[in-house]
Every structure is written in C-alpha cells, then in structure tokens.
Design a protein around this motif. Structure first.
Motif, short mmCIF file in Angstrom:
data_model
loop_
_atom_site.label_atom_id
_atom_site.label_comp_id
_atom_site.label_asym_id
_atom_site.label_seq_id
_atom_site.Cartn_x
_atom_site.Cartn_y
_atom_site.Cartn_z
N GLU A 31 13.40 -4.09 -21.85
CA GLU A 31 14.04 -4.59 -23.06
C GLU A 31 13.50 -5.96 -23.46
OE1 GLU A 31 18.19 -4.34 -22.03
OE2 GLU A 31 18.24 -2.17 -22.41
N ARG A 32 13.40 -6.84 -22.49
CA ARG A 32 12.95 -8.21 -22.78
C ARG A 32 11.56 -8.24 -23.41
NH1 ARG A 32 11.98 -12.89 -18.24
NH2 ARG A 32 11.09 -14.43 -19.64
N PHE A 33 10.69 -7.36 -22.94
CA PHE A 33 9.31 -7.37 -23.42
C PHE A 33 9.03 -6.24 -24.42
CE2 PHE A 33 9.33 -9.84 -19.55
CZ PHE A 33 8.68 -10.98 -19.98
N HIS A 34 10.12 -5.69 -24.97
CA HIS A 34 10.05 -4.73 -26.09
C HIS A 34 9.14 -3.54 -25.80
CE1 HIS A 34 12.17 -7.84 -28.30
NE2 HIS A 34 11.25 -8.69 -27.89
N MET A 35 9.23 -3.02 -24.59
CA MET A 35 8.41 -1.87 -24.22
C MET A 35 9.03 -0.54 -24.64
SD MET A 35 6.77 -2.88 -20.57
CE MET A 35 7.84 -4.15 -19.94
N ILE B 174 5.85 1.55 -17.69
CA ILE B 174 7.17 1.91 -18.21
C ILE B 174 7.88 2.86 -17.26
CG2 ILE B 174 8.36 3.12 -20.09
CD1 ILE B 174 6.13 1.95 -21.95
N GLN B 175 7.17 3.89 -16.80
CA GLN B 175 7.77 4.85 -15.87
C GLN B 175 8.30 4.18 -14.61
OE1 GLN B 175 4.60 7.61 -15.12
NE2 GLN B 175 4.73 8.56 -17.14
N ILE B 176 7.50 3.30 -14.04
CA ILE B 176 7.90 2.67 -12.79
C ILE B 176 9.03 1.67 -13.01
CG2 ILE B 176 7.13 1.12 -10.94
CD1 ILE B 176 4.53 2.76 -10.90
N LEU B 177 8.98 0.91 -14.08
CA LEU B 177 10.09 -0.01 -14.36
C LEU B 177 11.39 0.76 -14.52
CD1 LEU B 177 8.37 -2.60 -16.73
CD2 LEU B 177 9.13 -2.97 -14.36
N GLN B 178 11.34 1.92 -15.18
CA GLN B 178 12.53 2.76 -15.30
C GLN B 178 12.98 3.24 -13.93
OE1 GLN B 178 10.94 5.54 -18.20
NE2 GLN B 178 12.20 4.64 -19.83
N LYS B 179 12.05 3.74 -13.14
CA LYS B 179 12.37 4.25 -11.81
C LYS B 179 12.99 3.16 -10.93
CE LYS B 179 10.13 6.10 -7.70
NZ LYS B 179 8.85 6.36 -7.05
N GLU B 180 12.50 1.94 -11.04
CA GLU B 180 12.98 0.82 -10.23
C GLU B 180 14.26 0.20 -10.79
OE1 GLU B 180 11.82 -0.26 -7.32
OE2 GLU B 180 10.03 1.02 -7.22
N GLY B 181 14.74 0.72 -11.91
CA GLY B 181 15.97 0.20 -12.50
C GLY B 181 15.80 -1.16 -13.16
N LEU B 182 14.60 -1.46 -13.61
CA LEU B 182 14.31 -2.76 -14.20
C LEU B 182 14.30 -2.68 -15.73
CD1 LEU B 182 11.62 -3.85 -11.61
CD2 LEU B 182 13.99 -4.68 -11.81
N THR C 107 0.83 -1.21 0.00
CA THR C 107 0.00 0.00 0.00
C THR C 107 0.87 1.26 0.00
OG1 THR C 107 -1.83 -1.12 1.11
CG2 THR C 107 -1.75 1.28 1.30
N ASP C 108 1.87 1.28 0.86
CA ASP C 108 2.77 2.44 0.91
C ASP C 108 3.50 2.63 -0.41
OD1 ASP C 108 1.99 2.86 3.52
OD2 ASP C 108 3.81 2.02 4.41
N TRP C 109 3.92 1.53 -1.02
CA TRP C 109 4.60 1.61 -2.31
C TRP C 109 3.67 2.22 -3.36
CZ3 TRP C 109 3.69 -0.27 -7.16
CH2 TRP C 109 4.73 -0.12 -8.08
N CYS C 110 2.42 1.77 -3.39
CA CYS C 110 1.45 2.33 -4.34
C CYS C 110 1.31 3.83 -4.14
CB CYS C 110 0.08 1.67 -4.16
SG CYS C 110 -0.03 -0.01 -4.81
N LEU C 111 1.11 4.26 -2.90
CA LEU C 111 0.93 5.68 -2.62
C LEU C 111 2.16 6.49 -3.01
CD1 LEU C 111 -0.89 5.38 0.81
CD2 LEU C 111 -1.90 6.06 -1.40
N ALA C 112 3.34 5.96 -2.74
CA ALA C 112 4.59 6.66 -3.08
C ALA C 112 4.77 6.81 -4.59
CB ALA C 112 5.78 5.92 -2.48
N ASN C 113 4.08 5.95 -5.35
CA ASN C 113 4.19 5.99 -6.81
C ASN C 113 2.96 6.56 -7.49
OD1 ASN C 113 6.83 4.66 -7.79
ND2 ASN C 113 6.18 3.42 -6.04
#
Length: 105
Positions: free
Chosen positions: A95-99, A82-90, A52-58
């Motif tokens: 790349e793997r899923f061609h986003m 896409i924004q969150i995957l970038q933010k999380e360094g993922l 829940t905290d993670w959701c609110l922070a994002n």
C-alpha cells in the motif's frame, strides 16, 4: 538510487539483518536496466543459510543473493515482489509504495 524510506527504517532493517533475522525493506528505486520497475524489496539476513533456504522455498535462485557483508540480501522486483509481500503479510509495503494501484490484490 533508493528513496522513500527514513534513516530509522534503514537502521532497523540493518539491525534485524545483523541479528540473523529475515528482514524486508521496500523502497522506491529507479534503474535504467529495469524499465517500468519503481520499487524493490530487499530481503536481508546475515544467516546466509537461512536466506538461501528462504529463496529456495519461494522459488528464487539463491545465486542472485547479493552476498555483501554485513548485509546479504536478495532483491525482489516486479510480480514476484508483489506475490511474496502478500505471502509474507506485508500489505503495508504494498500500500505504501502503491504496488496495488493497478487492481492487483
């Protein structure tokens, strides 16, 4: 319907979620309710307060957490995914899923 991941990847995600860690699992996904969406990232955590905290922070509304024991998770779709995957360094998920194929970095 989920595809594009291995059973081992799914099991590692489940184990991390069960330990109360935030865990990210991206896979191909098709649902007629979401035309144009080809992937989903499930952000899971058995610690509902942490999720829940993670959701609110994002900037995400925790009301949309799928509170399904034993693997509560939030589904990320589209641009926010896409924004969150970038933010999380993922970047490997992106790349793997061609986003990023449409020029977004």
């Amino acid at each position: 319907m989920a595809f594009g991941i291995t059973r081992d990847e799914l099991n590692r995600w489940k184990q991390a979620v069960s330990r109360g860690e935030l865990a990210f699992l991206t896979h191909y996904w098709l649902d007629p309710r979401f035309p144009g969406i080809k992937t989903v990232t499930k952000v899971g955590c058995a610690n509902y307060s942490l999720l829940t905290d993670w959701c609110l922070a994002n900037g995400l509304d925790p009301v949309y957490i799928h509170n399904r024991a034993p693997f509560p998770h939030f589904d990320l779709l589209g641009e926010k995914q896409i924004q969150i995957l970038q933010k999380e360094g993922l970047r490997d998920h992106l790349e793997r899923f061609h986003m990023l194929d449409d020029g977004r970095d």
